[in-house]
Design a protein around this motif. Sequence first.
Motif, PDB file in Angstrom:
ATOM      1  N   LEU A 154      15.880   5.708 -13.621  1.00  0.00           N
ATOM      2  CA  LEU A 154      16.312   6.576 -13.054  1.00  0.00           C
ATOM      3  C   LEU A 154      16.576   7.927 -13.649  1.00  0.00           C
ATOM      4  O   LEU A 154      16.738   8.840 -14.371  1.00  0.00           O
ATOM      5  N   PRO A 155      14.796   8.339 -12.807  1.00  0.00           N
ATOM      6  CA  PRO A 155      13.939   9.730 -13.989  1.00  0.00           C
ATOM      7  C   PRO A 155      15.523  10.753 -13.104  1.00  0.00           C
ATOM      8  O   PRO A 155      15.683  11.030 -11.793  1.00  0.00           O
ATOM      9  N   THR A 156      14.758  11.851 -13.675  1.00  0.00           N
ATOM     10  CA  THR A 156      15.384  13.459 -13.888  1.00  0.00           C
ATOM     11  C   THR A 156      14.331  14.567 -13.847  1.00  0.00           C
ATOM     12  O   THR A 156      14.984  15.000 -14.066  1.00  0.00           O
ATOM     13  N   GLY A 157      13.237  14.305 -13.610  1.00  0.00           N
ATOM     14  CA  GLY A 157      12.765  15.779 -13.557  1.00  0.00           C
ATOM     15  C   GLY A 157      11.926  15.362 -14.596  1.00  0.00           C
ATOM     16  O   GLY A 157      11.202  16.626 -14.729  1.00  0.00           O
ATOM     17  N   THR A 158      12.028  14.480 -15.729  1.00  0.00           N
ATOM     18  CA  THR A 158      11.455  14.770 -16.754  1.00  0.00           C
ATOM     19  C   THR A 158       9.930  14.367 -17.156  1.00  0.00           C
ATOM     20  O   THR A 158       9.504  14.171 -18.281  1.00  0.00           O
ATOM     21  N   GLY A 159       8.922  13.749 -16.236  1.00  0.00           N
ATOM     22  CA  GLY A 159       7.779  13.736 -16.391  1.00  0.00           C
ATOM     23  C   GLY A 159       7.492  12.262 -16.192  1.00  0.00           C
ATOM     24  O   GLY A 159       8.592  11.487 -16.023  1.00  0.00           O
ATOM     25  N   MET A 160       6.188  11.640 -15.925  1.00  0.00           N
ATOM     26  CA  MET A 160       6.036   9.526 -15.759  1.00  0.00           C
ATOM     27  C   MET A 160       4.375  10.013 -16.544  1.00  0.00           C
ATOM     28  O   MET A 160       3.322  11.192 -16.149  1.00  0.00           O
ATOM     29  N   PRO A 161       4.006   8.575 -16.685  1.00  0.00           N
ATOM     30  CA  PRO A 161       2.363   8.276 -17.639  1.00  0.00           C
ATOM     31  C   PRO A 161       2.007   8.728 -16.512  1.00  0.00           C
ATOM     32  O   PRO A 161       1.975   8.867 -15.144  1.00  0.00           O
ATOM     33  N   THR A 162       0.665   8.503 -17.755  1.00  0.00           N
ATOM     34  CA  THR A 162      -0.348   8.918 -16.642  1.00  0.00           C
ATOM     35  C   THR A 162      -1.016   7.973 -15.356  1.00  0.00           C
ATOM     36  O   THR A 162      -1.440   8.159 -14.065  1.00  0.00           O
ATOM     37  N   MET A 163      -0.464   6.558 -15.485  1.00  0.00           N
ATOM     38  CA  MET A 163      -1.045   5.992 -14.138  1.00  0.00           C
ATOM     39  C   MET A 163      -0.366   6.276 -13.524  1.00  0.00           C
ATOM     40  O   MET A 163      -0.617   5.350 -12.499  1.00  0.00           O
ATOM     41  N   PHE A 164       1.088   6.835 -13.276  1.00  0.00           N
ATOM     42  CA  PHE A 164       2.126   7.346 -12.313  1.00  0.00           C
ATOM     43  C   PHE A 164       1.637   8.229 -11.549  1.00  0.00           C
ATOM     44  O   PHE A 164       1.385   7.452 -10.629  1.00  0.00           O
ATOM     45  N   ARG A 165       1.039   8.824 -12.516  1.00  0.00           N
ATOM     46  CA  ARG A 165       0.187   9.859 -11.749  1.00  0.00           C
ATOM     47  C   ARG A 165      -0.724   9.884 -10.733  1.00  0.00           C
ATOM     48  O   ARG A 165      -1.528   9.483  -9.644  1.00  0.00           O
ATOM     49  N   ILE A 166      -1.644   8.391 -11.408  1.00  0.00           N
ATOM     50  CA  ILE A 166      -3.167   8.227 -10.815  1.00  0.00           C
ATOM     51  C   ILE A 166      -2.810   7.413  -9.219  1.00  0.00           C
ATOM     52  O   ILE A 166      -2.829   7.356  -8.287  1.00  0.00           O
ATOM     53  N   TRP A 167      -1.099   6.609  -9.553  1.00  0.00           N
ATOM     54  CA  TRP A 167      -0.954   6.096  -8.076  1.00  0.00           C
ATOM     55  C   TRP A 167      -0.294   6.874  -7.247  1.00  0.00           C
ATOM     56  O   TRP A 167      -0.436   5.775  -5.804  1.00  0.00           O
ATOM     57  N   ARG A 168       0.455   7.813  -7.550  1.00  0.00           N
ATOM     58  CA  ARG A 168       1.033   8.235  -6.242  1.00  0.00           C
ATOM     59  C   ARG A 168       0.159   9.026  -6.020  1.00  0.00           C
ATOM     60  O   ARG A 168       0.400   9.462  -4.700  1.00  0.00           O
ATOM     61  N   ALA A 169      -1.376   9.565  -6.617  1.00  0.00           N
ATOM     62  CA  ALA A 169      -2.575  10.197  -5.479  1.00  0.00           C
ATOM     63  C   ALA A 169      -3.020   9.277  -4.807  1.00  0.00           C
ATOM     64  O   ALA A 169      -3.542   9.508  -3.912  1.00  0.00           O
ATOM     65  N   PHE A 170      -3.340   8.124  -5.473  1.00  0.00           N
ATOM     66  CA  PHE A 170      -3.978   7.291  -4.484  1.00  0.00           C
ATOM     67  C   PHE A 170      -2.871   7.012  -3.490  1.00  0.00           C
ATOM     68  O   PHE A 170      -3.457   6.963  -2.459  1.00  0.00           O
ATOM     69  N   SER A 171      -1.606   6.215  -2.823  1.00  0.00           N
ATOM     70  CA  SER A 171      -1.143   6.055  -2.267  1.00  0.00           C
ATOM     71  C   SER A 171      -0.425   7.943  -1.285  1.00  0.00           C
ATOM     72  O   SER A 171      -0.901   7.719  -0.061  1.00  0.00           O
ATOM     73  N   ARG A 172      -1.290   8.417  -1.364  1.00  0.00           N
ATOM     74  CA  ARG A 172      -1.331   9.636  -0.921  1.00  0.00           C
ATOM     75  C   ARG A 172      -2.275  10.183  -0.452  1.00  0.00           C
ATOM     76  O   ARG A 172      -2.700  10.353   1.125  1.00  0.00           O
ATOM     77  N   TYR A 173      -3.363  10.074  -1.235  1.00  0.00           N
ATOM     78  CA  TYR A 173      -4.966   9.993  -0.020  1.00  0.00           C
ATOM     79  C   TYR A 173      -5.504   9.567  -0.032  1.00  0.00           C
ATOM     80  O   TYR A 173      -6.584   9.895   0.989  1.00  0.00           O
ATOM     81  N   SER A 174      -5.880   8.008  -0.427  1.00  0.00           N
ATOM     82  CA  SER A 174      -6.493   7.224  -0.051  1.00  0.00           C
ATOM     83  C   SER A 174      -6.436   7.034   0.857  1.00  0.00           C
ATOM     84  O   SER A 174      -5.885   5.582   2.167  1.00  0.00           O
ATOM     85  N   PRO A 175      -7.396   6.577   1.675  1.00  0.00           N
ATOM     86  CA  PRO A 175      -7.802   6.444   2.750  1.00  0.00           C
ATOM     87  C   PRO A 175      -7.764   4.934   3.123  1.00  0.00           C
ATOM     88  O   PRO A 175      -7.607   3.941   4.585  1.00  0.00           O
ATOM     89  N   TRP A 176      -7.502   4.250   1.794  1.00  0.00           N
ATOM     90  CA  TRP A 176      -7.936   2.440   2.068  1.00  0.00           C
ATOM     91  C   TRP A 176      -6.656   2.311   1.282  1.00  0.00           C
ATOM     92  O   TRP A 176      -6.017   2.539  -0.129  1.00  0.00           O
ATOM     93  N   PHE A 177      -5.992   1.282   1.913  1.00  0.00           N
ATOM     94  CA  PHE A 177      -4.552   1.368   1.443  1.00  0.00           C
ATOM     95  C   PHE A 177      -3.433  -0.093   1.090  1.00  0.00           C
ATOM     96  O   PHE A 177      -2.985  -0.505   2.604  1.00  0.00           O
ATOM     97  N   PRO A 178      -4.205  -1.290   1.052  1.00  0.00           N
ATOM     98  CA  PRO A 178      -4.016  -2.874   0.965  1.00  0.00           C
ATOM     99  C   PRO A 178      -3.711  -2.928   0.024  1.00  0.00           C
ATOM    100  O   PRO A 178      -3.008  -3.264  -0.580  1.00  0.00           O
ATOM    101  N   ILE A 179      -1.954  -3.607   1.048  1.00  0.00           N
ATOM    102  CA  ILE A 179      -0.622  -3.518   0.455  1.00  0.00           C
ATOM    103  C   ILE A 179      -1.602  -4.602  -0.930  1.00  0.00           C
ATOM    104  O   ILE A 179      -0.608  -4.588  -2.006  1.00  0.00           O
TER     105      ILE A 179
END
Length: 297
Positions: A146-171
């Motif tokens: 239940l995050p409250t704006g205090t950050g997340m691990p680097t792995m999550f930030r990589i995943w977020r960028a991938f979901s937002r920008y990658s042209p390939w998104f194989p569920i």
Amino acid sequence: MKILRTPEACFSDLKDYPFAPHYYQITPELRLHYVDEGPRDAPPVLMLHGEPTWSYLYRHMIGPVAGAGLRVLAPDLIGFGKSDKPAARSDYSYAGQVAWLRHWIEALDLRDITLVCQDWGSLFGLRLAAEMPERFARIVLSNGGLPTGTGMPTMFRIWRAFSRYSPWFPIGRIVQSGTRRTLSREEIAAYDAPFPSAAYKAAARIYPSLVPVEPDNVAVPDQLRAWRVYEGWTKPFLCCFSNGDPITRGLDAEFRRRVPGAKDQPHTTLRGGHFIQEDDGAAFARLVVAACRQTVS
């Protein structure tokens, strides 16, 4: 709002998913799908999936829990599974999905609920239980928070960028990356099934960007209000996180420390990756049944 509906033919011959479909109209245009197994008069167990999965994730848990005499309800979030899919990323919000689920829970008049949640299912489920605690009897939380704006691990930030920008998104391949065991070709296809084209993936694409990991995120005030509820929550609160999830590892400590209902619970470490339902679903199901039998016999 343009709404897409995955053709039923996409779900033919699903492996290990024999459950009859049930549907509820959230609005005249928007339909939610859910699994409803077990005795209708039994205490409900609400299994909430996350991103980018659907109720298929719980297929190995639904039968054993329903077979123990409990009513299992596993909805597909709007934008996922057999539920309808608004086509624009801007159609989705954290609060909006909570409101859709709340509408469905109130329409079915579910009470004495055992919440079972993971990933985004925990973000939605924990907010729901905090907003209407009178309907929830206990919580079983795995690999979520239940995050409250205090950050997340680097792995999550990589995943977020991938979901937002990658042209390939194989569920299906994305789900495979979050499990330790190798999924079969049929299982990967089942995770791909709700998304016959890129047009259906708006929810799967946007939700990682909606996680409130920055302090100025619009959801943070609602998260803080929910935490105030949990700081006074005395009903059972069980954590069963996995030993192999780099994103949520260690988040259970905060719940165990801050939630009174987590004290003296038989918290358990499951064996697997992020999607623990795939790696250790049998043990997860046994924990759910045991938790319910604390007060349900």
